[in-house]
Design a protein around this motif. Structure first.
Motif, PDB file in Angstrom:
ATOM      1  N   ILE A 158      54.287  78.844  18.100  1.00 25.83           N
ATOM      2  CA  ILE A 158      55.115  77.873  18.807  1.00 25.83           C
ATOM      3  C   ILE A 158      54.558  77.732  20.215  1.00 25.83           C
ATOM      4  O   ILE A 158      54.480  78.721  20.957  1.00 25.83           O
ATOM      5  N   ASP A 159      54.132  76.527  20.561  1.00 22.09           N
ATOM      6  CA  ASP A 159      53.580  76.247  21.882  1.00 22.09           C
ATOM      7  C   ASP A 159      52.460  77.227  22.247  1.00 22.09           C
ATOM      8  O   ASP A 159      52.374  77.704  23.374  1.00 22.09           O
ATOM      9  N   GLY A 160      51.621  77.563  21.254  1.00 20.51           N
ATOM     10  CA  GLY A 160      50.486  78.434  21.512  1.00 20.51           C
ATOM     11  C   GLY A 160      50.785  79.917  21.445  1.00 20.51           C
ATOM     12  O   GLY A 160      49.868  80.741  21.564  1.00 20.51           O
ATOM     13  N   HIS A 161      52.028  80.313  21.221  1.00 20.22           N
ATOM     14  CA  HIS A 161      52.410  81.724  21.127  1.00 20.22           C
ATOM     15  C   HIS A 161      52.449  82.118  19.656  1.00 20.22           C
ATOM     16  O   HIS A 161      53.247  81.601  18.878  1.00 20.22           O
ATOM     17  N   GLN A 162      51.575  83.052  19.290  1.00 20.00           N
ATOM     18  CA  GLN A 162      51.332  83.388  17.901  1.00 20.00           C
ATOM     19  C   GLN A 162      52.209  84.532  17.431  1.00 20.00           C
ATOM     20  O   GLN A 162      52.374  85.545  18.123  1.00 20.00           O
ATOM     21  N   GLY A 163      52.781  84.377  16.227  1.00 21.71           N
ATOM     22  CA  GLY A 163      53.518  85.466  15.611  1.00 21.71           C
ATOM     23  C   GLY A 163      52.593  86.414  14.880  1.00 21.71           C
ATOM     24  O   GLY A 163      51.436  86.083  14.603  1.00 21.71           O
ATOM     25  N   PRO A 164      53.057  87.632  14.530  1.00 22.27           N
ATOM     26  CA  PRO A 164      52.194  88.653  13.931  1.00 22.27           C
ATOM     27  C   PRO A 164      51.886  88.461  12.457  1.00 22.27           C
ATOM     28  O   PRO A 164      50.922  89.031  11.948  1.00 22.27           O
ATOM     29  N   GLY A 165      52.693  87.679  11.718  1.00 20.59           N
ATOM     30  CA  GLY A 165      52.485  87.545  10.285  1.00 20.59           C
ATOM     31  C   GLY A 165      51.216  86.786   9.946  1.00 20.59           C
ATOM     32  O   GLY A 165      50.932  85.741  10.532  1.00 20.59           O
ATOM     33  N   THR A 166      50.426  87.326   9.002  1.00 23.93           N
ATOM     34  CA  THR A 166      49.228  86.656   8.503  1.00 23.93           C
ATOM     35  C   THR A 166      49.610  85.866   7.263  1.00 23.93           C
ATOM     36  O   THR A 166      50.154  86.432   6.304  1.00 23.93           O
ATOM     37  N   THR A 167      49.332  84.573   7.278  1.00 20.84           N
ATOM     38  CA  THR A 167      49.820  83.712   6.206  1.00 20.84           C
ATOM     39  C   THR A 167      48.668  83.112   5.399  1.00 20.84           C
ATOM     40  O   THR A 167      47.628  82.765   5.948  1.00 20.84           O
ATOM     41  N   HIS A 168      48.859  82.989   4.075  1.00 26.17           N
ATOM     42  CA  HIS A 168      47.923  82.255   3.224  1.00 26.17           C
ATOM     43  C   HIS A 168      48.158  80.757   3.359  1.00 26.17           C
ATOM     44  O   HIS A 168      47.235  79.956   3.278  1.00 26.17           O
ATOM     45  N   THR A 169      49.425  80.397   3.531  1.00 28.45           N
ATOM     46  CA  THR A 169      49.830  79.003   3.657  1.00 28.45           C
ATOM     47  C   THR A 169      50.208  78.745   5.114  1.00 28.45           C
ATOM     48  O   THR A 169      50.951  79.538   5.691  1.00 28.45           O
ATOM     49  N   PRO A 170      49.718  77.677   5.747  1.00 29.23           N
ATOM     50  CA  PRO A 170      50.042  77.430   7.163  1.00 29.23           C
ATOM     51  C   PRO A 170      51.544  77.203   7.347  1.00 29.23           C
ATOM     52  O   PRO A 170      52.100  76.207   6.879  1.00 29.23           O
ATOM     53  N   ILE A 171      52.213  78.141   8.028  1.00 24.53           N
ATOM     54  CA  ILE A 171      53.651  78.049   8.251  1.00 24.53           C
ATOM     55  C   ILE A 171      54.006  78.618   9.621  1.00 24.53           C
ATOM     56  O   ILE A 171      53.209  79.314  10.250  1.00 24.53           O
ATOM     57  N   THR A 172      55.221  78.319  10.061  1.00 28.02           N
ATOM     58  CA  THR A 172      55.809  78.944  11.248  1.00 28.02           C
ATOM     59  C   THR A 172      57.218  79.393  10.896  1.00 28.02           C
ATOM     60  O   THR A 172      57.968  78.663  10.257  1.00 28.02           O
ATOM     61  N   ILE A 173      57.558  80.630  11.310  1.00 28.73           N
ATOM     62  CA  ILE A 173      58.894  81.183  11.105  1.00 28.73           C
ATOM     63  C   ILE A 173      59.370  81.771  12.426  1.00 28.73           C
ATOM     64  O   ILE A 173      58.625  82.502  13.088  1.00 28.73           O
ATOM     65  N   ALA A 174      60.615  81.473  12.805  1.00 30.08           N
ATOM     66  CA  ALA A 174      61.161  82.018  14.044  1.00 30.08           C
ATOM     67  C   ALA A 174      62.648  82.314  13.884  1.00 30.08           C
ATOM     68  O   ALA A 174      63.364  81.608  13.167  1.00 30.08           O
ATOM     69  N   HIS A 175      63.107  83.362  14.557  1.00 30.30           N
ATOM     70  CA  HIS A 175      64.528  83.683  14.660  1.00 30.30           C
ATOM     71  C   HIS A 175      64.937  83.369  16.094  1.00 30.30           C
ATOM     72  O   HIS A 175      64.382  83.920  17.043  1.00 30.30           O
ATOM     73  N   VAL A 176      65.910  82.478  16.246  1.00 31.98           N
ATOM     74  CA  VAL A 176      66.315  81.991  17.562  1.00 31.98           C
ATOM     75  C   VAL A 176      67.778  82.337  17.815  1.00 31.98           C
ATOM     76  O   VAL A 176      68.628  82.134  16.946  1.00 31.98           O
ATOM     77  N   THR A 177      68.065  82.868  19.003  1.00 30.50           N
ATOM     78  CA  THR A 177      69.434  83.110  19.436  1.00 30.50           C
ATOM     79  C   THR A 177      69.724  82.226  20.638  1.00 30.50           C
ATOM     80  O   THR A 177      69.049  82.317  21.666  1.00 30.50           O
ATOM     81  N   LEU A 178      70.741  81.358  20.488  1.00 31.06           N
ATOM     82  CA  LEU A 178      71.150  80.441  21.550  1.00 31.06           C
ATOM     83  C   LEU A 178      72.495  80.895  22.110  1.00 31.06           C
ATOM     84  O   LEU A 178      73.459  81.080  21.373  1.00 31.06           O
TER      85      LEU A 178
ATOM     86  N   ASP B 251      72.877  81.855  16.015  1.00 28.82           N
ATOM     87  CA  ASP B 251      71.634  82.429  15.519  1.00 28.82           C
ATOM     88  C   ASP B 251      71.056  81.548  14.424  1.00 28.82           C
ATOM     89  O   ASP B 251      71.766  81.164  13.487  1.00 28.82           O
ATOM     90  N   LEU B 252      69.764  81.259  14.545  1.00 32.60           N
ATOM     91  CA  LEU B 252      69.080  80.345  13.641  1.00 32.60           C
ATOM     92  C   LEU B 252      67.819  80.985  13.073  1.00 32.60           C
ATOM     93  O   LEU B 252      67.138  81.762  13.751  1.00 32.60           O
ATOM     94  N   TYR B 253      67.510  80.644  11.828  1.00 31.91           N
ATOM     95  CA  TYR B 253      66.226  80.997  11.214  1.00 31.91           C
ATOM     96  C   TYR B 253      65.518  79.669  10.980  1.00 31.91           C
ATOM     97  O   TYR B 253      65.977  78.835  10.185  1.00 31.91           O
ATOM     98  N   ILE B 254      64.435  79.441  11.699  1.00 38.34           N
ATOM     99  CA  ILE B 254      63.752  78.148  11.674  1.00 38.34           C
ATOM    100  C   ILE B 254      62.420  78.298  10.956  1.00 38.34           C
ATOM    101  O   ILE B 254      61.622  79.184  11.273  1.00 38.34           O
ATOM    102  N   MET B 255      62.196  77.429   9.970  1.00 36.49           N
ATOM    103  CA  MET B 255      61.000  77.505   9.127  1.00 36.49           C
ATOM    104  C   MET B 255      60.321  76.146   9.046  1.00 36.49           C
ATOM    105  O   MET B 255      60.984  75.110   9.050  1.00 36.49           O
ATOM    106  N   GLY B 256      59.020  76.169   8.942  1.00 36.19           N
ATOM    107  CA  GLY B 256      58.280  74.945   8.697  1.00 36.19           C
ATOM    108  C   GLY B 256      56.887  75.283   8.221  1.00 36.19           C
ATOM    109  O   GLY B 256      56.362  76.361   8.492  1.00 36.19           O
ATOM    110  N   GLY B 257      56.287  74.347   7.485  1.00 32.88           N
ATOM    111  CA  GLY B 257      54.942  74.599   7.002  1.00 32.88           C
ATOM    112  C   GLY B 257      54.280  73.338   6.513  1.00 32.88           C
ATOM    113  O   GLY B 257      54.902  72.281   6.381  1.00 32.88           O
ATOM    114  N   GLU B 258      52.994  73.473   6.253  1.00 32.24           N
ATOM    115  CA  GLU B 258      52.214  72.355   5.729  1.00 32.24           C
ATOM    116  C   GLU B 258      52.455  72.253   4.225  1.00 32.24           C
ATOM    117  O   GLU B 258      52.175  73.194   3.480  1.00 32.24           O
TER     118      GLU B 258
END
Length: 332
Positions: A188-208, A272-279
């Motif tokens: 997200i905005d150039g900040h990389q998560g630790p998970g190594t993925t076979h499929t291009p995806i982004t996963i984040a847990h957000v607390t507002l 609290d949100l679990y946000i997912m997206g991928g190609e």
């Protein structure tokens, strides 16, 4: 929700302030409420993707919110040994403790904010269960399991296990410090998560925090799914109300907008949100039980291989894991 947090979010990197005049915010295409059910040996789940076409979920297949449940002594439950082929399971623990062991030698214990990422690939057997001391004592349990599809060329990849500690997640905040964003995989905005993925995806847990807003930049070639783990708020520029157990499926665009209600329930002090997206993979999906393949013939072969013992053998005893010697990470 414990997960991983910080004493002062204002020390974290901040997302850029988006310009509403030039940013294309994604509209909410579909809003669904997860039905409740039971999994494994009988632990309660919410089926987050129920009612959503696979074409809108692609590359994801399945999402269960496990709990939130406060077990009495003797009540905690898990799943027995079972097979998988053709996809990945991503188990994220928010509150509580879970043990994992698989026939490929992977495994370990995960707790608040940790993730176990298992690539089933060509085939694997695994078991997930609360540790014995939690069964004896009882206690809170809350987590998620997400299934990520693999493209045809990677469905028969060798199995792999990733033990991701919560402290490894990239932590970000919003321009005003009203949100804590934990990037588990992708970026997200150039900040990389630790998970190594076979499929291009982004996963984040957000607390507002109550009353806070999130304008989240999101890759335009990814789909976007926002699941509410707890709390109340709105999604989209038209401020559609959402609450615990609901998921917003977004249309095209380059940013997401979410706002937390000023007043939250006493047991959910924040949104609290679990946000997912991928190609999207955009391949045929043949899904039945523990297997996700491309054709019915491949599904039949997976069942034959499992019954013939070709997906692995249950170990005679627990396989040691590197993380077993580590102390569970603390949260603040």
């Amino acid at each position: 929700m414990p997960a991983i947090t910080v004493d002062d979010v204002l020390v974290l990197p901040r997302l850029p302030k988006l310009d509403p005049a030039t940013t294309e915010y994604r509209a909410v295409r579909r809003l669904v409420t997860a039905p409740s059910g039971f999994e494994g040996e009988g632990f309660p789940v919410r089926r987050a993707f129920a009612g959503v076409p696979l074409t809108e979920l692609d590359p994801f297949i399945h999402l269960d919110q496990m709990g939130e449940v406060d077990y009495a002594p003797g009540e905690p439950k898990g799943t027995p040994w079972h097979p998988h082929r053709g996809f990945e399971t991503v188990t994220y623990i928010i509150d509580g403790i879970f043990d994992h062991q698989d026939s490929n030698g992977g495994g370990g214990t995960i707790t608040n904010g940790d993730t176990q990422w298992m690539t089933a690939g060509a085939g694997i057997l695994h078991i997930e269960a609360p540790p014995e001391h939690l069964v004896v004592s009882g206690g809170l349990f809350h987590g998620l399991q997400l299934w990520v599809n693999l493209p045809k060329v990677k469905k028969m990849s060798p199995p792999r296990y990733q033990d991701i500690r919560g402290r490894e997640a990239s932590l970000l905040t919003t321009p005003d410090g009203g949100a804590l964003i934990r990037v588990i995989a992708g970026e997200i905005d150039g900040h990389q998560g630790p998970g190594t993925t076979h499929t291009p995806i982004t996963i984040a847990h957000v607390t507002l925090q109550p009353g806070a807003a999130l304008d989240l930049p999101w890759r335009s070639d990814y789909n976007a799914l926002v699941y509410v783990l707890g709390g109340r708020g709105t999604v989209g520029t038209d401020r559609r109300p959402v609450h615990t157990g609901q998921m917003a499926v977004h249309g095209p665009g380059e940013a997401l907008r979410v706002t937390a209600d000023e007043k939250q329930d006493s047991h959910t002090p924040a949104l609290d949100l679990y946000i997912m997206g991928g190609e999207p993979i955009r391949e045929p999906v043949a899904h039945y039980g523990p297997f996700v393949m491309n054709t019915r013939a491949e599904l039949a072969q997976a069942f034959d291989d499992y019954q013939a013992g070709r997906l692995g053998v249950i170990p005679a005893k627990r396989v040691p894991h590197a993380s077993d010697s580590e102390q569970p990470p603390t949260t603040s």
